[in-house]
Design a protein around this motif. Structure first.
Motif, PDB file in Angstrom:
ATOM      1  N   ASP A 195       0.945  -0.990   0.127  1.00  0.00           N
ATOM      2  CA  ASP A 195       0.009  -0.020  -0.251  1.00  0.00           C
ATOM      3  C   ASP A 195       0.839   1.203  -0.026  1.00  0.00           C
ATOM      4  O   ASP A 195       1.973   1.210   0.761  1.00  0.00           O
ATOM      5  N   GLY A 196       0.663   2.087  -0.569  1.00  0.00           N
ATOM      6  CA  GLY A 196       1.379   3.492  -0.833  1.00  0.00           C
ATOM      7  C   GLY A 196       2.435   3.420  -1.815  1.00  0.00           C
ATOM      8  O   GLY A 196       3.354   4.363  -1.999  1.00  0.00           O
ATOM      9  N   ALA A 197       2.634   2.352  -2.627  1.00  0.00           N
ATOM     10  CA  ALA A 197       3.437   2.165  -3.449  1.00  0.00           C
ATOM     11  C   ALA A 197       3.613   2.981  -4.745  1.00  0.00           C
ATOM     12  O   ALA A 197       2.603   3.716  -4.907  1.00  0.00           O
ATOM     13  N   SER A 198       4.641   3.327  -5.450  1.00  0.00           N
ATOM     14  CA  SER A 198       4.821   4.192  -6.544  1.00  0.00           C
ATOM     15  C   SER A 198       5.351   3.336  -7.816  1.00  0.00           C
ATOM     16  O   SER A 198       6.226   2.484  -7.724  1.00  0.00           O
ATOM     17  N   ILE A 199       4.764   3.337  -8.969  1.00  0.00           N
ATOM     18  CA  ILE A 199       4.887   3.278 -10.258  1.00  0.00           C
ATOM     19  C   ILE A 199       5.303   4.512 -11.279  1.00  0.00           C
ATOM     20  O   ILE A 199       4.511   5.338 -11.213  1.00  0.00           O
ATOM     21  N   VAL A 200       6.541   3.978 -11.615  1.00  0.00           N
ATOM     22  CA  VAL A 200       6.969   5.314 -12.529  1.00  0.00           C
ATOM     23  C   VAL A 200       7.186   4.751 -13.975  1.00  0.00           C
ATOM     24  O   VAL A 200       7.919   3.760 -14.190  1.00  0.00           O
ATOM     25  N   ASN A 201       6.608   4.990 -14.913  1.00  0.00           N
ATOM     26  CA  ASN A 201       6.818   4.662 -16.273  1.00  0.00           C
ATOM     27  C   ASN A 201       8.002   5.626 -16.940  1.00  0.00           C
ATOM     28  O   ASN A 201       7.707   6.804 -16.928  1.00  0.00           O
ATOM     29  N   LEU A 202       9.047   5.093 -17.430  1.00  0.00           N
ATOM     30  CA  LEU A 202       9.814   6.211 -18.510  1.00  0.00           C
ATOM     31  C   LEU A 202       9.080   6.145 -19.791  1.00  0.00           C
ATOM     32  O   LEU A 202       9.148   5.219 -20.644  1.00  0.00           O
ATOM     33  N   ALA A 203       8.817   7.430 -20.303  1.00  0.00           N
ATOM     34  CA  ALA A 203       8.075   7.339 -21.433  1.00  0.00           C
ATOM     35  C   ALA A 203       9.057   8.311 -22.333  1.00  0.00           C
ATOM     36  O   ALA A 203      10.325   7.971 -22.223  1.00  0.00           O
TER      37      ALA A 203
ATOM     38  N   ARG B 265       0.048   4.867  -6.779  1.00  0.00           N
ATOM     39  CA  ARG B 265       0.226   5.958  -7.713  1.00  0.00           C
ATOM     40  C   ARG B 265       1.015   5.542  -8.989  1.00  0.00           C
ATOM     41  O   ARG B 265       1.925   4.798  -8.843  1.00  0.00           O
ATOM     42  N   MET B 266       0.558   6.049 -10.071  1.00  0.00           N
ATOM     43  CA  MET B 266       1.385   6.169 -11.245  1.00  0.00           C
ATOM     44  C   MET B 266       1.561   7.324 -11.728  1.00  0.00           C
ATOM     45  O   MET B 266       0.898   8.179 -12.042  1.00  0.00           O
ATOM     46  N   ASN B 267       2.990   7.511 -12.279  1.00  0.00           N
ATOM     47  CA  ASN B 267       3.280   8.604 -12.905  1.00  0.00           C
ATOM     48  C   ASN B 267       4.503   8.298 -13.969  1.00  0.00           C
ATOM     49  O   ASN B 267       4.811   7.273 -14.155  1.00  0.00           O
ATOM     50  N   ALA B 268       4.794   9.354 -14.577  1.00  0.00           N
ATOM     51  CA  ALA B 268       5.530   8.955 -15.839  1.00  0.00           C
ATOM     52  C   ALA B 268       6.797  10.016 -16.049  1.00  0.00           C
ATOM     53  O   ALA B 268       6.391  11.080 -15.448  1.00  0.00           O
ATOM     54  N   VAL B 269       7.957   9.623 -16.398  1.00  0.00           N
ATOM     55  CA  VAL B 269       9.050  10.772 -17.029  1.00  0.00           C
ATOM     56  C   VAL B 269       8.976  10.841 -18.220  1.00  0.00           C
ATOM     57  O   VAL B 269       9.249   9.575 -19.036  1.00  0.00           O
ATOM     58  N   SER B 270       9.438  11.707 -18.933  1.00  0.00           N
ATOM     59  CA  SER B 270       9.365  11.894 -20.574  1.00  0.00           C
ATOM     60  C   SER B 270      10.819  12.684 -20.752  1.00  0.00           C
ATOM     61  O   SER B 270      10.890  14.031 -20.794  1.00  0.00           O
ATOM     62  N   PRO B 271      11.727  12.080 -20.981  1.00  0.00           N
ATOM     63  CA  PRO B 271      13.205  12.525 -21.350  1.00  0.00           C
ATOM     64  C   PRO B 271      13.131  12.987 -22.820  1.00  0.00           C
ATOM     65  O   PRO B 271      12.227  12.365 -23.603  1.00  0.00           O
ATOM     66  N   GLY B 272      13.880  13.838 -23.060  1.00  0.00           N
ATOM     67  CA  GLY B 272      14.206  14.370 -24.429  1.00  0.00           C
ATOM     68  C   GLY B 272      15.512  13.528 -24.885  1.00  0.00           C
ATOM     69  O   GLY B 272      15.713  12.356 -24.489  1.00  0.00           O
ATOM     70  N   PRO B 273      16.154  13.661 -25.775  1.00  0.00           N
ATOM     71  CA  PRO B 273      17.458  13.148 -26.494  1.00  0.00           C
ATOM     72  C   PRO B 273      18.501  12.766 -25.078  1.00  0.00           C
ATOM     73  O   PRO B 273      18.700  13.888 -24.554  1.00  0.00           O
ATOM     74  N   VAL B 274      18.667  11.642 -24.796  1.00  0.00           N
ATOM     75  CA  VAL B 274      19.669  11.398 -23.682  1.00  0.00           C
ATOM     76  C   VAL B 274      20.933  10.683 -24.164  1.00  0.00           C
ATOM     77  O   VAL B 274      20.853   9.743 -24.987  1.00  0.00           O
ATOM     78  N   ASP B 275      22.076  11.103 -23.582  1.00  0.00           N
ATOM     79  CA  ASP B 275      23.369  10.417 -23.866  1.00  0.00           C
ATOM     80  C   ASP B 275      23.498   9.190 -23.414  1.00  0.00           C
ATOM     81  O   ASP B 275      23.911   9.071 -22.386  1.00  0.00           O
ATOM     82  N   THR B 276      23.120   8.052 -23.959  1.00  0.00           N
ATOM     83  CA  THR B 276      23.140   6.785 -23.476  1.00  0.00           C
ATOM     84  C   THR B 276      23.587   5.967 -24.787  1.00  0.00           C
ATOM     85  O   THR B 276      23.718   6.669 -25.735  1.00  0.00           O
TER      86      THR B 276
END
Length: 259
Positions: free
Chosen positions: A108-116, A180-191
């Motif tokens: 309970d109270g966990a966080s889900i994060v999607n890399l968009a 909860r579920m949220n997302a992070v949307s990077p631009g071009p990343v040096d990987t």
């Protein structure tokens, strides 16, 4: 900040996933990694799985249910140069299968994060195609891609648009348990896969890179993922954070005549 908390991180063996694991470990988390390649950072547990393998993914879900994790960071993904069916399976179908398979076992109270991705911009115009993927499994991907005319030029954009939309859609799905579920949307990343993006996106990417002061790095993106996994983000629900050096703001401003 994460003492006593267990976090599952997919895509843990390189790039943003690896950096996220390092930062979580530094803040006291127990980190359980998932990747098709062995990790080069210290983890508390690791599962080597190819997300293209549906049976292996289902076995992984059964193993991870016992963890009762406090967070799930869905960072594993493939670049747009991968075969169309691989892009759709790994970046969308497997991610959703893993998440939905684990959500009942999360604390309970966990966080889900999607890399968009910044590539997810414009999802509002693809709602019908996004809804068509509801319930899609590994075996159905080839026929789905053919029916929806998802091609090498559109597959990556489609999966990230669908992921942003799915994040918004699940803003309150598990609210009664505080999940909860949220997302992070990077631009071009040096990987290591930056060149794959530039190769596929062509002139558009070249223009973006001219506008940006520099590409992002995993150390730019990982702290945002870590924040969304932390207790400090409990009031963020269904949010997609553009972590892109200002590119989303630039697109919005220029398309609306601000500059």
């Amino acid at each position: 900040m994460f003492e006593g908390k267990k976090i599952i991180v997919t895509g843990v063996s390189s790039g943003i996933g690896q950096e996220t694991a390092k930062q979580l470990k530094a803040q006291g988390a127990t980190v359980i990694g998932v990747d098709r390649n062995p990790p080069s950072v210290d983890l508390d547990a690791f599962h080597q799985v190819d997300l293209m393998d549906e049976a292996a993914l289902d076995a992984l879900i059964e193993e991870l249910k016992a963890v009762k994790a406090d967070g799930l960071a869905n960072i594993a993904g493939v670049p747009p140069t991968a075969p169309v069916e691989t892009v759709v399976t790994v970046n969308l179908v497997a991610l959703k299968r893993l998440t939905l398979g684990l959500v009942d076992s999360l604390a309970d109270g966990a966080s889900i994060v999607n890399l968009a991705s910044l590539a997810g911009i414009g999802w509002e115009g693809e709602v019908a195609k996004i809804k068509a993927a509801e319930g899609l499994d590994h075996a159905g991907v080839p026929a789905f891609c053919a029916a929806q005319e998802i091609t090498a030029d559109t597959s990556y954009f489609y999966t990230k648009q669908a992921l942003v939309a799915w994040t918004h859609e699940n803003r309150w799905t598990w609210r009664d348990r505080g999940i909860r579920m949220n997302a992070v949307s990077p631009g071009p990343v040096d990987t290591p896969i930056l060149k794959d993006f530039l190769e596929t996106l062509g002139e558009r990417a070249e223009e973006d890179m001219k506008i940006m002061d520099r590409p992002g790095t995993p150390t730019d993106i990982a702290p945002v993922v870590v924040f969304l996994l932390s207790d400090g983000s409990v009031w963020l629900r269904g949010v997609n954070i553009a972590t892109d050096g200002g590119m989303r703001a630039h697109i919005d401003a220029t398309s609306n005549g601000l500059n």
